[in-house]
Each structure stands twice: as structure tokens, then as C-alpha cells.
Design an enzyme around this catalytic site. Structure first.
Site, PDB file in Angstrom:
ATOM      1  N   ALA A  65     -19.142   6.643 -22.586  1.00 32.89           N
ATOM      2  CA  ALA A  65     -18.685   6.557 -23.968  1.00 32.89           C
ATOM      3  C   ALA A  65     -19.487   7.559 -24.788  1.00 32.89           C
ATOM      4  O   ALA A  65     -20.558   8.016 -24.363  1.00 32.89           O
ATOM      5  CB  ALA A  65     -18.896   5.142 -24.482  1.00 32.89           C
ATOM      6  N   GLU A 111     -16.613   3.380 -15.436  1.00 28.97           N
ATOM      7  CA  GLU A 111     -15.696   2.262 -15.718  1.00 28.97           C
ATOM      8  C   GLU A 111     -14.242   2.726 -15.727  1.00 28.97           C
ATOM      9  O   GLU A 111     -13.356   2.008 -15.278  1.00 28.97           O
ATOM     10  CB  GLU A 111     -16.087   1.607 -17.051  1.00 28.97           C
ATOM     11  CG  GLU A 111     -17.411   0.864 -16.912  1.00 28.97           C
ATOM     12  CD  GLU A 111     -18.015   0.430 -18.243  1.00 28.97           C
ATOM     13  OE1 GLU A 111     -18.003   1.231 -19.189  1.00 28.97           O
ATOM     14  OE2 GLU A 111     -18.492  -0.713 -18.329  1.00 28.97           O
TER      15      GLU A 111
HETATM   16  N1  CO8 Z   1     -22.024  10.915 -25.306  1.00 32.23           N
HETATM   17  C1  CO8 Z   1     -22.134  11.950 -26.175  1.00 32.23           C
HETATM   18  N2  CO8 Z   1     -22.587  13.161 -25.824  1.00 32.23           N
HETATM   19  C2  CO8 Z   1     -22.942  13.363 -24.535  1.00 32.23           C
HETATM   20  C3  CO8 Z   1     -22.848  12.331 -23.578  1.00 32.23           C
HETATM   21  C4  CO8 Z   1     -22.358  11.058 -24.012  1.00 32.23           C
HETATM   22  N3  CO8 Z   1     -22.197  10.016 -23.158  1.00 32.23           N
HETATM   23  N4  CO8 Z   1     -23.281  12.812 -22.391  1.00 32.23           N
HETATM   24  C5  CO8 Z   1     -23.618  14.092 -22.599  1.00 32.23           C
HETATM   25  N5  CO8 Z   1     -23.414  14.426 -23.894  1.00 32.23           N
HETATM   26  C6  CO8 Z   1     -23.649  15.736 -24.526  1.00 32.23           C
HETATM   27  C7  CO8 Z   1     -25.123  16.011 -24.713  1.00 32.23           C
HETATM   28  O1  CO8 Z   1     -25.606  15.416 -25.893  1.00 32.23           O
HETATM   29  C8  CO8 Z   1     -25.127  17.514 -24.771  1.00 32.23           C
HETATM   30  O2  CO8 Z   1     -24.726  17.930 -26.055  1.00 32.23           O
HETATM   31  P1  CO8 Z   1     -25.497  19.180 -26.776  1.00 32.23           P
HETATM   32  O3  CO8 Z   1     -25.170  20.349 -25.893  1.00 32.23           O
HETATM   33  O4  CO8 Z   1     -24.855  19.238 -28.112  1.00 32.23           O
HETATM   34  O5  CO8 Z   1     -26.937  18.844 -26.767  1.00 32.23           O
HETATM   35  C9  CO8 Z   1     -24.028  17.914 -23.804  1.00 32.23           C
HETATM   36  O6  CO8 Z   1     -23.201  16.761 -23.665  1.00 32.23           O
HETATM   37  C10 CO8 Z   1     -24.561  18.295 -22.434  1.00 32.23           C
HETATM   38  O7  CO8 Z   1     -25.346  17.212 -21.964  1.00 32.23           O
HETATM   39  P2  CO8 Z   1     -26.815  17.416 -21.347  1.00 32.23           P
HETATM   40  O8  CO8 Z   1     -27.483  18.572 -21.991  1.00 32.23           O
HETATM   41  O9  CO8 Z   1     -27.506  16.093 -21.424  1.00 32.23           O
HETATM   42  O10 CO8 Z   1     -26.429  17.794 -19.851  1.00 32.23           O
HETATM   43  P3  CO8 Z   1     -27.321  17.586 -18.555  1.00 32.23           P
HETATM   44  O11 CO8 Z   1     -26.641  18.330 -17.481  1.00 32.23           O
HETATM   45  O12 CO8 Z   1     -28.747  17.922 -18.830  1.00 32.23           O
HETATM   46  O13 CO8 Z   1     -27.261  16.019 -18.220  1.00 32.23           O
HETATM   47  C11 CO8 Z   1     -26.172  13.889 -17.959  1.00 32.23           C
HETATM   48  C12 CO8 Z   1     -26.048  15.425 -17.817  1.00 32.23           C
HETATM   49  C13 CO8 Z   1     -27.161  13.352 -16.919  1.00 32.23           C
HETATM   50  C14 CO8 Z   1     -24.788  13.330 -17.688  1.00 32.23           C
HETATM   51  C15 CO8 Z   1     -26.658  13.540 -19.374  1.00 32.23           C
HETATM   52  O14 CO8 Z   1     -25.843  14.219 -20.328  1.00 32.23           O
HETATM   53  C16 CO8 Z   1     -26.576  12.074 -19.694  1.00 32.23           C
HETATM   54  O15 CO8 Z   1     -27.421  11.310 -19.253  1.00 32.23           O
HETATM   55  N6  CO8 Z   1     -25.578  11.662 -20.501  1.00 32.23           N
HETATM   56  C17 CO8 Z   1     -25.446  10.294 -20.975  1.00 32.23           C
HETATM   57  C18 CO8 Z   1     -24.978   9.370 -19.864  1.00 32.23           C
HETATM   58  C19 CO8 Z   1     -24.913   7.968 -20.380  1.00 32.23           C
HETATM   59  O16 CO8 Z   1     -25.881   7.365 -20.775  1.00 32.23           O
HETATM   60  N7  CO8 Z   1     -23.683   7.366 -20.372  1.00 32.23           N
HETATM   61  C20 CO8 Z   1     -23.451   6.033 -20.831  1.00 32.23           C
HETATM   62  C21 CO8 Z   1     -22.971   6.043 -22.255  1.00 32.23           C
HETATM   63  S1  CO8 Z   1     -22.753   4.415 -22.929  1.00 32.23           S
HETATM   64  C22 CO8 Z   1     -21.299   3.890 -22.244  1.00 32.23           C
HETATM   65  O17 CO8 Z   1     -20.655   4.598 -21.514  1.00 32.23           O
HETATM   66  C23 CO8 Z   1     -20.843   2.506 -22.598  1.00 32.23           C
HETATM   67  C24 CO8 Z   1     -19.399   2.269 -22.149  1.00 32.23           C
HETATM   68  C25 CO8 Z   1     -18.872   1.019 -22.802  1.00 32.23           C
HETATM   69  C26 CO8 Z   1     -17.412   1.122 -23.225  1.00 32.23           C
HETATM   70  C27 CO8 Z   1     -17.219   2.019 -24.381  1.00 32.23           C
HETATM   71  C28 CO8 Z   1     -16.177   1.530 -25.354  1.00 32.23           C
HETATM   72  C29 CO8 Z   1     -16.726   1.385 -26.731  1.00 32.23           C
END
Ligand code: CO8
Length: 257
Positions: A65, A111
């Protein structure tokens, strides 16, 4: 019709949807999930489409998300925004959906893949529920579908540590149907979709419904349910065609009637 966060195409009887919000690793914000639900519903209503493929990019299926969208939310806003209504629309799609996953399928991304009926994973795929690292927990099926797919021990570890599992671990655990080299991902997923798409549409619909029923009923009720759907199929033209074709030693031609 224009799509902002998806790339939509057709390949024969397979409807293809590619998540496309690369600047944030396909983070599933509300407009994207709404668009996805709309496209899926349209494909579900379209008799030309017999099976649906959902895929992402080479590096990421979806990183969950949109954290930015949720970061400042409070419970009341979350409740009133009712984002799960969109996920419910996805759950109600009748046609078979295959997810083709490369790279990260995290949080809502994992999911979403699990909300599909089958998963073809690239060797590079990683599945995880990292919400615990954000001070929350899975909200779109991660505690329910994951546990049913991989069992309590693995699900508990993934949900409580937030640590993702590799494609190989996901396959061993029964989360994915097959693992393929990244360069073959779409080809192999399409092969599976085409195989499914050649079957009788009403039988596909009821068979999907019956398998999903197994997750929320007793064995006795599930068997009763299955029998009723089985009987029902004998009122379809495709049952006549399928069995006649077998007797006549030819390939069936299913029309979804
Ligand atoms: N949301 C928003 N932005 C994101 C997300 C995300 N989930 N994931 C990555 N981004 C963005 C980063 O902020 C970054 O943006 P910017 O370039 O502006 O800084 C860009 O994408 C690239 O990301 P990274 O620089 O972090 O890329 P990496 O290759 O270093 O890392 C990862 C990749 C490991 C995937 C890392 O981005 C990460 O950990 N992302 C978050 C993963 C996470 O925690 N997901 C769970 C989110 S909560 C959720 O899914 C709840 C679901 C419940 C249902 C929802 C309905 C309401």
C-alpha cells in the site's frame, strides 16, 4: 479507455493488466486499486475474456500500500475512506486470475498476489508482509490468505518479523504455482492463462467458487456446495459439448453457455 496506473491489453481470451506506477514501485494507492477493481470488473463482464493476468514490472510486482497516503491518517479517516471496499470488489471477480510476480511483492503487493487464484513467480520474486516494521499489521488478507496458503508457522514468522521469503521458499510453502526464469515469466504465465482460458467459462467460474469455498466452510457443507454446483453444470451447453466432444474423440468448443 485511458488508464492512469495500469497498462491494459488483450491477448486472445486473456485480459492482461500491468500495474504501472514505477516511480513508487507500484505502491497501491487508492486510485490505483480503484482503477484495478474497475478494469477487473469490466473484464469479468466481457465474454471475450476468459482468464485474467495481473503483473507488475521486472523489479517489483508491488511494494505494498502507499505508505505516504497512510502515514498521517487516523483510525476514523481510515474507517471512513473504506479502502477495503475496493479489495472486496477484487475478491468478487468470478473469472480466474493469475498473478505473474517478479521482484518484490510486499505488504498489499503480496496480498494482491494472494487474492489472485494462481501465482507464477520469477526466480527473483520475494513475498513478504513487512507491515510490522511500520508499526501496523497486514490489512488486506495477509494474516488470513497467507496463513491458509503456507500454514501457521511460516505465516506467523513472516507477519511477526516482516522478513520476506524467496521464490524458492514460497514454492516450497505452497504459496506459488511455479517458479520460472525472469525472462520467461510472462510467457509461462500466459501459457497457464491460455490453458485455463480454453476451458468452459461457466465451469471455470463455479470451480473457482467451489475451491474458494473450501476456505470458509466445513467439509460437509463444502461437499454439499460442490455437489450442487456440479449438478448445475448439467444445465449448460458446454457440458453437453464437452462430453459429446469426448465421445466423438474431438476437441470441445466451449461457448460459455
Ligand atoms: N509506498 C509508497 N512509496 C513507496 C513504497 C510504498 N509501499 N515502496 C517504495 N516506495 C517509494 C520510495 O519511497 C521511493 O521513493 P523516492 O524515490 O521518492 O524516495 C521509491 O519508491 C523507491 O523505493 P526505495 O528507494 O525504497 O527502493 P529500494 O530498492 O531501496 O527498496 C523496497 C525497495 C525494499 C521495496 C523498499 O522500497 C520498501 O521497503 N518499501 C516499502 C515496503 C513496505 O513496507 N510495504 C508495506 C506497505 S503497508 C501495506 O502494504 C499495508 C497493506 C494493507 C492494505 C492497504 C489498504 C488500505
Amino acid at each position: 479507455m485511458d488508464h492512469r496506473f495500469l497498462k491494459v491489453s488483450w491477448d486472445g481470451r486473456v485480459g492482461k493488466i500491468r500495474l504501472h506506477r514505477p516511480e513508487v514501485l507500484n505502491a497501491l494507492h487508492t486510485p490505483l486499486v480503484e482503477e484495478l477493481a474497475e478494469v477487473l470488473e469490466r473484464m469479468d463482464q466481457n465474454p471475450e475474456v476468459r482468464c485474467i493476468l495481473i503483473t507488475g514490472g521486472d523489479r517489483v510486482f508491488a511494494a505494498g500500500a502507499d505508505i505516504g497516503e497512510m502515514a498521517d491518517a487516523d483510525s476514523v479517516r481510515m474507517l471512513l475512506s473504506d479502502q477495503f471496499a475496493q479489495w472486496e470488489r477484487i475478491r468478487r471477480i468470478h473469472k480466474p486470475i493469475v498473478a505473474a510476480v517478479a521482484g518484490y511483492a510486499l505488504g498489499g503487493g503480496c496480498e494482491l498476489a494472494m487474492a489472485c487464484d494462481m501465482i507464477v513467480a520469477a526466480e527473483t520474486a520475494h513475498f513478504g508482509q513487512p507491515e510490522i516494521n511500520l508499526g501496523v499489521m497486514p490489512g488486506a488478507g495477509g494474516t488470513q490468505r497467507l496463513t491458509r496458503a503456507v500454514g501457521k508457522a511460516r505465516a506467523m514468522e513472516m507477519v511477526l518479523t516482516g522478513r520476506p521469503i524467496s521464490a524458492g521458499e514460497a514454492w516450497e510453502a505452497g504459496l506459488v504455482n511455479r517458479i520460472v526464469p525472469l525472462e520467461n515469466l510472462e510467457l509461462e504465465a500466459m501459457k497457464l492463462c491460455r490453458e485455463v482460458a480454453a476451458k468452459a467459462p461457466i465451469a471455470l467460474r463455479l470451480a473457482k467458487e467451489a475451491v474458494l469455498k473450501a476456505f470458509d466452510t466445513t467439509i460437509a457443507d463444502g461437499l454439499d456446495y460442490e455437489q450442487k454446483l456440479f449438478y448445475f453444470l448439467f444445465s449448460t451447453e458446454d457440458q453437453k459439448e464437452g462430453m459429446r466432444a469426448f465421445m466423438e474423440k474431438r476437441r470441445p468448443h466451449f461457448r460459455g453457455e
